[in-house]
Enzyme design. Structure first.
Site, mmCIF file in Angstrom:
data_model
loop_
_atom_site.group_PDB
_atom_site.id
_atom_site.type_symbol
_atom_site.label_atom_id
_atom_site.label_comp_id
_atom_site.label_asym_id
_atom_site.label_seq_id
_atom_site.Cartn_x
_atom_site.Cartn_y
_atom_site.Cartn_z
ATOM 1 N N GLU A 39 -9.634 6.281 6.906
ATOM 2 C CA GLU A 39 -8.203 6.517 6.845
ATOM 3 C C GLU A 39 -7.766 7.749 6.039
ATOM 4 O O GLU A 39 -6.816 8.433 6.432
ATOM 5 C CB GLU A 39 -7.504 5.282 6.251
ATOM 6 N N ARG B 24 0.835 -1.208 0.000
ATOM 7 C CA ARG B 24 0.000 0.000 0.000
ATOM 8 C C ARG B 24 0.871 1.260 0.000
ATOM 9 O O ARG B 24 0.487 2.288 -0.540
ATOM 10 C CB ARG B 24 -1.003 0.008 1.157
#
Ligand code: MTE
Ligand code: MOS
Length: 794
Positions: free
Chosen positions: A726, A318
């Site tokens: 997030e 990620r």
């Protein structure tokens, strides 16, 4: 229908969190608040005192003679597999032979009270033979200590781009770990039931994984284990995989003693034993033209995984997926690898590697802007993802139409960026002791689990004959407001007020094989599953209502479920209360229970090729942040932060605003105040709030303006909403950029600001000293301004 002030709102309307009143009155129950069953034993978890050692002896000693002590369990007491590794099986539940990090679990001591268990633990007979520990990330890289092979994404000829660039920058970006510091530490209560079955109450983001791991550790089938999650006092990723260890310990204790067992960590234990955000080190080379256009980026990214794999591979992935952040990178080579050290095994933390990746390109852009004498906002704007063909990510996914350009312009205007920047430059010329800085920053964050199969969710909706409803879905409530949103979705779909619906304790007995509530996708995934389940019930109830109202098929199809009744629009009086339809359905033997299921369509990713379509969509945000830095103490204050964030068509705007604010402040903590310090032997020194500083109320921006982007419904998501948990965390990178702007004002123009993360007062002061000492008109250490384009062509 009126609603009391502590009732959450209907879909898209402001309103409190479904448990807000219980949170603030102390009536909300967490695992450790549940009534304690008779015969309960408390488990004290014993961790390794060494970062790396051979276990010479692990015996009960005279612990069993201690008052109240009932049992001591070691690895040899595990009846099934002594293993809790989430992806790779490299994490024993209880250490065998060797320990690889301070706090790695060696034993569980069970006693009548937690204190008795702790006292008994001090009488265990443990002996170690210490071994050399790898604690330093660069050293571990140099020694080739890796948990994964390289993951590579590449596009175009980056070497040629660098050779042709006007400005080449070379350097490193380091970022530190972060403790999750959820208010509720890890806790599980395991109760043995009839016939070798077991029920657990666990503070986990991932009940299905806890169920699976407990079953494996005990050597039994999963259907014998039920895991329930009343709510979490925060998870932030720290309870995605790591709750399994403590749940398995509780289950093991319950199995061995036949008594209920609670395993709970105190704050210091929680901070030492469990993993944190991954520290990252990135080595990069970047090329720009003289207008600040990024031409190429070569980045080697290293994540400190700690001693075991956990989710580190996906987290490092990620980071690579977010090295581009909001910018088109024409040529590139990104390589990511997870490094093995003798630290606690690092794990998911809000952003999941994304923040560490983005910090790299933001730092590079800042350096380039300073060197080229440009406003960093202009450099950012110039490189923003735009129209085809400038809209393809490094991994080959088209970004689609992003609102970033519009957001940049709107926020730059509404925050008065240009005016304030020049006012700050004036102010700085007149201020010797303190300097101010301002920065703009965009965020683009990919939504979906990058392990594609995880993008699935289930729900189970139960309507009772009185018209009241129980809502089960596979997600966990950790304060982020998932239940509030799911209640709103359910209420909307079947047309009853939120007060008629009860969000049930999450249970593996209601929805099986769930994914963790993580990747910000809780409401995206579960929302669609809830919607589907509700649709099934509604369509059956439609038939019943049509019968009660004597309607033909055409009118039945036009019936609407709204405000606790079923009615035919345009035909006043043709209506029946929802509760009556429910009781009629029961009498007519029509099912009022329905499961729902959802999987995200169209996702794929080929890691070997570094290409695919891993994200369903991108969530975007922008920030303009202003800080003041003291040249005497290095202390920083955020004077003002303007955030504009895209949550699509919000399911619950009050919740979303809270998520944006909270994420920003948590990001601010990571980048400015939260610093982990270990002693030379790898023992964590900062294991309590007295030595580890999370942001407090005084660290919140004095002037905090958060706006949700209007008119931004997302196609193909639940009611047009977007994930929010997030993405706004990374807006806090603007604080670092603003600090860099302020620190630069202490020295000559164009100088590099060597700012260490986290920007604690010490780090800021060092940076100020360094820029003060910088010679005027620097010719950079590692940066080379190459000859004119014209000259080169000739
Ligand atoms: N908000 C609160 N209050 N508490 C939390 O633990 N976790 C964050 C975010 N917001 C968290 C939070 C993280 S890491 C994620 S992935 C998402 O919430 C998970 O929930 P969601 O998918 O429902 O947004
Ligand atoms: Mo969040 S780090 O995906 O739990």
């Amino acid at each position: 229908m009126t609603r009391s002030p502590d009732q959450p709102g209907p879909l898209g309307a402001p309103g409190p969190h479904e448990s807000a009143a219980r949170h603030v009155t102390g009536l909300a129950r967490y695992v450790d608040d549940l009534p304690e069953p008779r015969g309960l034993l408390h488990g004290y978890v014993v961790g390794s005192p060494h970062a790396h050692a051979r276990i010479v002896r692990a015996e009960p000693g005279d612990a069993l003679a201690a008052p109240g002590c009932a049992a001591v369990l070691f690895a040899r007491d595990v009846p099934g597999e002594n293993q809790v590794g989430a992806v790779v099986h490299d994490e024993p539940l209880l250490a065998e032979g060797e320990v690889h990090a301070e706090g790695q679990v060696i034993a569980l001591v069970l006693a009548d009270s937690w204190d008795a268990a702790r006292r008994a633990a001090s009488r265990l007979d443990l002996a170690f033979d210490p071994l050399p520990a790898l604690l330093d990330l660069p050293e571990a890289i140099a020694r080739g200590s890796f948990l994964t092979g390289p993951h590579v994404m590449a596009r175009g000829d980056v070497e040629a781009a660098l050779a042709a660039a006007d400005l080449v920058l070379e350097g490193e970006v380091e970022s530190g770990g972060q403790d999750h510091f959820y208010l509720e530490t890890h806790a599980t209560l395991a109760v043995p039931e009839e016939g070798g079955t077991l029920t657990l109450q666990s503070s986990t983001q991932h009940p299905s994984e806890v169920q699976a791991k407990v079953a494996e550790v005990l050597g039994i089938a999963r259907h014998r284990v039920v895991v329930e999650v009343p709510r979490l006092g925060g998870g932030f990723g720290g309870k995605e995989t790591q709750a399994a260890t403590f749940a398995c310990l509780a289950a093991l204790g319950a199995r061995r003693t036949g008594r209920p067992v609670k395993v709970w960590l105190n704050r210091d234990q929680d901070m030492v034993l469990t993993g944190r955000r991954h520290p990252f080190l990135t080595r990069y080379r970047a090329g720009f033209d003289r207008d600040g256009r990024l031409l190429g980026l070569d980045a080697r990214v290293y994540a400190d995984g700690g001693w075991a794999s956990d989710l580190s591979r996906a987290i490092c992935d990620r980071a690579l997926f977010h090295l581009d952040n909001a910018y088109h990178v024409p040529t590139l080579r990104f390589e990511g690898r997870v490094v093995r050290t003798h630290h606690a095994s690092n794990t998911a933390f809000r952003g999941f590697g994304g923040p560490q990746g983005m910090l790299v390109i933001e730092t590079v852009i800042e350096r380039a802007a300073a060197r080229l004498g440009l406003d960093p906002l202009d450099v950012r704007h110039r490189n923003l993802y735009g129209d085809p063909p400038r809209d393809v990510t490094p991994y080959g996914q088209e970004v689609g139409r992003l609102p970033l350009g519009r957001m940049l312009e709107e926020l730059a205007a509404s925050s008065g960026y240009a005016r304030r920047r020049s006012a700050i430059d004036d102010w700085n010329r007149g201020s010797v002791v303190s300097k101010r800085g301002i920065a703009f920053q965009p965020v683009k964050f990919g939504i979906s689990f990058t392990a594609t199969f995880l993008n699935q969710a289930g729900a189970l909706v139960l309507v009772y004959a009185d018209g009241s409803v129980q809502l089960n879905h596979g997600g966990t409530e950790m304060g982020q407001g998932l239940h509030t949103k799911m209640l709103a979705v359910c209420a909307h779909e079947i047309g009853v007020p939120v007060s008629a619906i009860r969000a049930m304790t999450t249970s593996t007995g209601k929805v099986p094989n769930t994914s963790a509530t993580a990747a910000s996708s809780g409401s995206d995934l579960n929302g669609q599953a809830v919607k589907e389940a509700c649709a099934g019930i509604r369509e059956r109830m439609r038939g019943v209502a049509a019968g009660l109202l004597g309607l033909d098929a055409e009118d039945a199809a036009a019936l609407r479920f709204e405000d606790g009744r079923v009615h035919l629009p345009g035909r006043p009086g043709v209506e029946v209360p929802f509760a009556r339809v429910a009781s009629a359905a029961w009498l007519q033997q029509v099912s009022l229970a329905q499961a729902g299921f959802y999987r995200t369509p169209g996702l794929h990713y080929d890691a070997a090729a570094g290409r695919g379509h891993p994200f369903y969509y991108f969530a975007c945000g922008c920030a303009v942040t202003e800080v003041e830095v003291s040249g005497l103490t290095g202390e920083t204050r955020v004077l003002r932060a303007d955030l504009l964030h895209d949550v699509g068509a919000s399911l619950a705007p009050g919740i979303d605003l809270g998520q944006v604010e909270g994420a920003f402040v948590q990001g601010l903590g990571w980048l400015t105040t939260e610093e982990l310090v270990w002693d030379r032997d790898g023992r964590l020194l900062t294991h309590s709030p007295s030595t580890y500083k999370i942001p407090a109320i005084g660290d919140v921006p004095r002037d905090f303006r958060v706006t949700l982007l209007p008119r931004s419904a997302q196609e193909g998501t639940i009611h047009g909403s977007k994930a929010v948990g997030e993405p706004p965390f990374m807006l806090a990178i603007s604080v670092v950029s603003a600090i860099r702007h302020a620190v630069a004002a202490f020295g000559p123009a164009g100088v590099d600001v060597p700012l260490r993360i986290p920007c604690t007062p010490e780090a800021v002061l060092r940076a100020i000293e360094s820029v003060r000492a910088a010679p005027h008109a620097v010719e950079a250490d590692s940066a080379v301004l190459q000859p004119q384009a014209g000259a080169r062509a000739g």
